[in-house]
Design an enzyme around this catalytic site. Structure first.
Site, PDB file in Angstrom:
ATOM      1  N   SER A 153       0.859  -1.190   0.000  1.00 28.57           N
ATOM      2  CA  SER A 153       0.000   0.000   0.000  1.00 28.57           C
ATOM      3  C   SER A 153       0.891   1.235   0.000  1.00 28.57           C
ATOM      4  O   SER A 153       2.055   1.166   0.413  1.00 28.57           O
ATOM      5  CB  SER A 153      -0.870   0.009   1.265  1.00 28.57           C
ATOM      6  OG  SER A 153      -1.476   1.264   1.444  1.00 28.57           O
ATOM      7  N   TYR A 166      -2.679  -0.981  10.431  1.00 29.37           N
ATOM      8  CA  TYR A 166      -2.585  -1.174   8.972  1.00 29.37           C
ATOM      9  C   TYR A 166      -1.221  -0.676   8.470  1.00 29.37           C
ATOM     10  O   TYR A 166      -0.532  -1.363   7.700  1.00 29.37           O
ATOM     11  CB  TYR A 166      -3.727  -0.409   8.295  1.00 29.37           C
ATOM     12  CG  TYR A 166      -3.836  -0.626   6.807  1.00 29.37           C
ATOM     13  CD1 TYR A 166      -4.381  -1.798   6.297  1.00 29.37           C
ATOM     14  CD2 TYR A 166      -3.405   0.350   5.905  1.00 29.37           C
ATOM     15  CE1 TYR A 166      -4.489  -1.995   4.922  1.00 29.37           C
ATOM     16  CE2 TYR A 166      -3.510   0.167   4.538  1.00 29.37           C
ATOM     17  CZ  TYR A 166      -4.058  -1.007   4.048  1.00 29.37           C
ATOM     18  OH  TYR A 166      -4.169  -1.204   2.691  1.00 29.37           O
TER      19      TYR A 166
HETATM   20  P1  NAD Z   1     -11.131  -6.229  -0.610  1.00 24.10           P
HETATM   21  O1  NAD Z   1     -11.733  -6.086   0.730  1.00 24.10           O
HETATM   22  O2  NAD Z   1     -11.990  -6.366  -1.789  1.00 24.10           O
HETATM   23  O3  NAD Z   1     -10.107  -7.456  -0.651  1.00 24.10           O
HETATM   24  C1  NAD Z   1      -9.550  -8.075   0.459  1.00 24.10           C
HETATM   25  C2  NAD Z   1      -9.804  -9.556   0.315  1.00 24.10           C
HETATM   26  O4  NAD Z   1      -9.095 -10.255   1.359  1.00 24.10           O
HETATM   27  C3  NAD Z   1     -11.292  -9.912   0.490  1.00 24.10           C
HETATM   28  O5  NAD Z   1     -11.690 -10.765  -0.574  1.00 24.10           O
HETATM   29  C4  NAD Z   1     -11.331 -10.653   1.810  1.00 24.10           C
HETATM   30  O6  NAD Z   1     -12.325 -11.650   1.871  1.00 24.10           O
HETATM   31  C5  NAD Z   1      -9.948 -11.265   1.832  1.00 24.10           C
HETATM   32  N1  NAD Z   1      -9.536 -11.656   3.186  1.00 24.10           N
HETATM   33  C6  NAD Z   1      -9.688 -10.957   4.338  1.00 24.10           C
HETATM   34  N2  NAD Z   1      -9.212 -11.657   5.365  1.00 24.10           N
HETATM   35  C7  NAD Z   1      -8.728 -12.816   4.854  1.00 24.10           C
HETATM   36  C8  NAD Z   1      -8.115 -13.949   5.439  1.00 24.10           C
HETATM   37  N3  NAD Z   1      -7.879 -14.031   6.754  1.00 24.10           N
HETATM   38  N4  NAD Z   1      -7.753 -14.976   4.618  1.00 24.10           N
HETATM   39  C9  NAD Z   1      -7.998 -14.919   3.275  1.00 24.10           C
HETATM   40  N5  NAD Z   1      -8.575 -13.856   2.681  1.00 24.10           N
HETATM   41  C10 NAD Z   1      -8.935 -12.824   3.470  1.00 24.10           C
HETATM   42  O7  NAD Z   1     -10.178  -4.953  -0.784  1.00 24.10           O
HETATM   43  P2  NAD Z   1      -9.009  -4.637  -1.835  1.00 24.10           P
HETATM   44  O8  NAD Z   1      -8.942  -3.178  -1.913  1.00 24.10           O
HETATM   45  O9  NAD Z   1      -9.156  -5.424  -3.063  1.00 24.10           O
HETATM   46  O10 NAD Z   1      -7.733  -5.103  -1.011  1.00 24.10           O
HETATM   47  C11 NAD Z   1      -6.766  -6.001  -1.510  1.00 24.10           C
HETATM   48  C12 NAD Z   1      -5.406  -5.611  -0.978  1.00 24.10           C
HETATM   49  O11 NAD Z   1      -5.041  -4.336  -1.492  1.00 24.10           O
HETATM   50  C13 NAD Z   1      -5.316  -5.503   0.545  1.00 24.10           C
HETATM   51  O12 NAD Z   1      -4.096  -6.066   0.992  1.00 24.10           O
HETATM   52  C14 NAD Z   1      -5.315  -4.012   0.767  1.00 24.10           C
HETATM   53  O13 NAD Z   1      -4.652  -3.644   1.957  1.00 24.10           O
HETATM   54  C15 NAD Z   1      -4.553  -3.539  -0.458  1.00 24.10           C
HETATM   55  N6  NAD Z   1      -4.748  -2.142  -0.787  1.00 24.10           N
HETATM   56  C16 NAD Z   1      -5.968  -1.680  -1.186  1.00 24.10           C
HETATM   57  C17 NAD Z   1      -6.107  -0.340  -1.501  1.00 24.10           C
HETATM   58  C18 NAD Z   1      -7.406   0.227  -1.965  1.00 24.10           C
HETATM   59  O14 NAD Z   1      -7.513   1.459  -2.054  1.00 24.10           O
HETATM   60  N7  NAD Z   1      -8.421  -0.567  -2.271  1.00 24.10           N
HETATM   61  C19 NAD Z   1      -5.022   0.522  -1.384  1.00 24.10           C
HETATM   62  C20 NAD Z   1      -3.811   0.021  -0.951  1.00 24.10           C
HETATM   63  C21 NAD Z   1      -3.687  -1.315  -0.673  1.00 24.10           C
END
Ligand code: NAD
Length: 265
Positions: A153, A166
């Site tokens: 991130s 986080y």
């Molecule tokens: P999201 O909530 O759609 O995806 C997260 C996924 O992780 C979900 O499908 C959830 O079910 C799964 N998950 C949660 N706990 C889990 C566990 N214990 N075991 C297996 N799966 C688990 O959100 P996203 O934005 O697609 O996030 C994906 C990644 O991107 C994350 O690591 C997040 O920190 C990172 N990220 C997202 C953003 C953003 O703006 N969306 C920005 C920076 C980083």
């Protein structure tokens, strides 16, 4: 003249990929993209199997190969079992791991319950470690080169009040990834972080629902808009491929310029 394809065809043919948290958001887009480029893909999920199964159906309907496997990435036994099942289903060890699963829930330091702190660290950081350990064990034993891509991130480097857990998980992911990148390079395994900025996914539902908040976030992005999951997936597909063979142990920020600190004069 035929329009040139934007996606290098079959770049990941013969690859055995595993994407954690692949039922939604960035993970879902990444699993789709890798499958479209020829990889056989494990769609890891937790909880309801519906979205993961529907993704597998979509991939198979498009002629690709995928299997959904439930596992909590923070649970050592479940992670070991998932990699064992992946090996059986895909006919060999996973050689492309995308550590994508992640969670966040804000609490100011003084109100942060230990449980919530532990939960975020366990999923975001320990989960990445457990999966990387299994993936690396499998690749080293098979003498198979490969890649581990961690979805970190911008909060690898940008502090975020009320998200101390986080930020600790993503900041920790940076130095952990660099350390294991050095360990694994002699085995032909590249470790790279991809660091998204603000991307329109379920994790950011609050932004989608609140135009005022969305505007505030947009002001932090020189490029003037939030990112799409497909843009992160495209970066992961490139960085995991042979064209990026010299990209080792670093972080690629994909953030519309968010890490340029646009509000600083
Ligand atoms: P999201 O909530 O759609 O995806 C997260 C996924 O992780 C979900 O499908 C959830 O079910 C799964 N998950 C949660 N706990 C889990 C566990 N214990 N075991 C297996 N799966 C688990 O959100 P996203 O934005 O697609 O996030 C994906 C990644 O991107 C994350 O690591 C997040 O920190 C990172 N990220 C997202 C953003 C953003 O703006 N969306 C920005 C920076 C980083």
């Amino acid at each position: 003249m035929a329009k040139e394809s934007q996606q290098p065809a079959r770049r990941h043919a013969a690859r055995r990929a595993l994407v954690t948290g692949a039922a939604t958001g960035i993970g879902r887009a990444t699993a789709s993209r890798l499958a479209a480029e020829g990889a056989a893909v494990v769609v890891n999920y937790i909880g309801d199997s519906g979205p993961a199964e529907s993704l597998v159906n979509d991939i198979e309907g498009a002629g690709g190969r995928a299997v959904a496997i439930a596992a909590d990435v923070s649970n050592e036994e479940q992670v070991t079992a998932m990699f064992g099942q992946a090996r059986e289903e895909l006919g060999g060890p996973v050689d492309l791991l995308v550590n994508n699963a992640g969670i966040e829930k804000p609490f100011p330091l003084v109100d942060m319950p230990l449980d919530e702190w532990n939960k975020v660290l366990s999923v975001n950081l320990t989960g990445a470690f457990l999966c990387a350990r299994e993936a690396a064990r499998g690749m080293i034993a098979a003498r198979a080169p490969g890649a581990i891509v961690n979805v970190s991130s911008v909060h690898e480097v940008i502090p975020w009040p009320s998200f101390g857990h986080y930020c600790a998980s993503k900041g920790g992911m940076k130095l952990w990834a660099q350390s294991v990148a050095k360990e694994l390079a002699p085995h032909g395994i590249r470790v790279v972080n991809v660091a998204p900025g603000a991307i329109l996914t379920p994790i950011n539902q609050a932004l989608v629902d609140d135009p005022e908040k969305a505007r505030e976030v947009q002001e932090e992005i020189p490029w003037g808009r939030l990112g799409k999951p497909e843009e992160i997936a495209a970066t992961i597909a490139w960085v995991a491929g042979s064209e990026a063979d010299y990209v080792v142990g670093t972080t690629l920020f994909v953030d519309g310029g968010m890490t340029l600190y646009p509000k600083f004069v």
